[in-house]
Design an enzyme around this catalytic site. Structure first.
Site, PDB file in Angstrom:
ATOM      1  N   CYS A 177       0.802  -1.225   0.000  1.00 34.29           N
ATOM      2  CA  CYS A 177       0.000   0.000   0.000  1.00 34.29           C
ATOM      3  C   CYS A 177       0.845   1.291   0.000  1.00 34.29           C
ATOM      4  O   CYS A 177       1.394   1.648  -1.013  1.00 34.29           O
ATOM      5  CB  CYS A 177      -0.989  -0.041   1.158  1.00 34.29           C
ATOM      6  SG  CYS A 177      -2.422   1.026   0.878  1.00 34.29           S
TER       7      CYS A 177
ATOM      8  N   HIS B  49      -3.557  -5.651   2.448  1.00 29.78           N
ATOM      9  CA  HIS B  49      -3.230  -5.773   3.867  1.00 29.78           C
ATOM     10  C   HIS B  49      -3.860  -7.067   4.359  1.00 29.78           C
ATOM     11  O   HIS B  49      -4.313  -7.884   3.577  1.00 29.78           O
ATOM     12  CB  HIS B  49      -3.848  -4.605   4.653  1.00 29.78           C
ATOM     13  CG  HIS B  49      -3.361  -3.258   4.273  1.00 29.78           C
ATOM     14  ND1 HIS B  49      -2.179  -2.743   4.724  1.00 29.78           N
ATOM     15  CD2 HIS B  49      -3.915  -2.291   3.506  1.00 29.78           C
ATOM     16  CE1 HIS B  49      -2.032  -1.512   4.246  1.00 29.78           C
ATOM     17  NE2 HIS B  49      -3.064  -1.216   3.502  1.00 29.78           N
TER      18      HIS B  49
END
Ligand code: GLN
Length: 256
Positions: A111, A208
């Site tokens: 990310c 994630h």
């Protein structure tokens, strides 16, 4: 550099004669470590031990001496403000990280750090964060948040499952390859089905979760590449993944 900390995953194994050893570097855990990203370090460390390696985990935060001798580098996500805090230090390390990547050092960036491994990130507030260009990709902030469970197919790693939460939209330039094709969720942006990016032995992704406990194929890839580079061979241990398979099936079945 912080010393090995007294928490699981940071334990160093004693170096026994003949034992193969891997040094895992976690990049910027103080500012870039959200939605369970630290679990990747713990999971990778345990998986490497299961494959017979002794493992050392080292945190790298801005201003620390850079552990160039790391065998695997991991980095997590962060808010735009966290990305901004690490930016100067990351740019100072850009040449080293690009060289390590080009030399085949395995890396996983999630990310916020995935975005900064691209060329640049123009945030929604108009700030331009320069990236280090490991990936030929750029990211543009948007008002919309791309959030929820995500499932995707990768030719290299099979089905990948995780959780995405980002407002930056990432576009791969030129012939940069995505990590996977999204089957549930948004991925890099809303205009194509690509998610993440792949170059050398570097994996960039929005997933994630933590990612690695549910996607051991990526852990095994990172460990294998590190072992091949350092020792010229990787002899995998047959690990019982039945509990992982159950966790994956349940995560894959979850609604968006
Ligand atoms: N700040 C970035 C975004 O929202 C990264 C978020 C994250 O790392 N989860 O796009």
């Amino acid at each position: 550099m912080s010393q090995l900390q007294n928490q699981p995953g940071h334990e160093a194994s004693a170096d026994l004669a003949g034992e193969k050893h891997l040094k895992i570097v976690q990049l910027y855990p103080r500012d870039m470590n959200i939605y369970g990203d630290w679990g990747n370090t713990l999971s990778l460390s345990r998986r490497a031990k299961a494959h017979g390696f002794s493992v050392e985990v080292v945190d790298y935060n801005p201003g620390d001496p850079f552990p160039k001798d790391g065998d695997i580098f991991l980095g997590g996500g962060g808010q735009d403000s966290g990305q901004s805090r690490i930016q100067d230090d990351l740019l100072a390390r850009a040449e080293t990280l690009r060289q390590l990547a080009a030399d085949g050092t395995p890396m996983l960036v999630i990310c916020g750090l995935y975005q900064l491994f691209g060329q640049d990130f123009k945030t929604v507030s108009g700030q331009r964060l320069q990236g280090i260009g490991v990936f030929d990709a750029h990211t543009v902030g948007s008002e919309e948040r791309l959030i929820g469970n995500i499932v995707e197919e990768s030719a290299e790693f099979g089905t990948l499952v995780g959780f995405e939460n980002h407002s930056g939209l990432t576009y791969l330039n030129g012939d940069t390859k995505p990590l996977a094709t999204v089957t549930k969720g948004d991925g890099n942006n809303k205009s194509d089905t690509g998610e993440g990016a792949r170059v050398h032995n570097v994996v960039g992704t929005y997933l994630h979760g933590s990612l690695l406990p549910k996607n051991p194929a990526i852990s095994d890839f990172l460990i294998k590449q590190a072992a091949l580079k350092k020792y010229g061979e990787f002899v995998p241990v047959d690990i019982d993944d039945s509990l992982i398979e159950q966790a994956r099936a349940s995560a894959i079945a979850r609604p968006r």
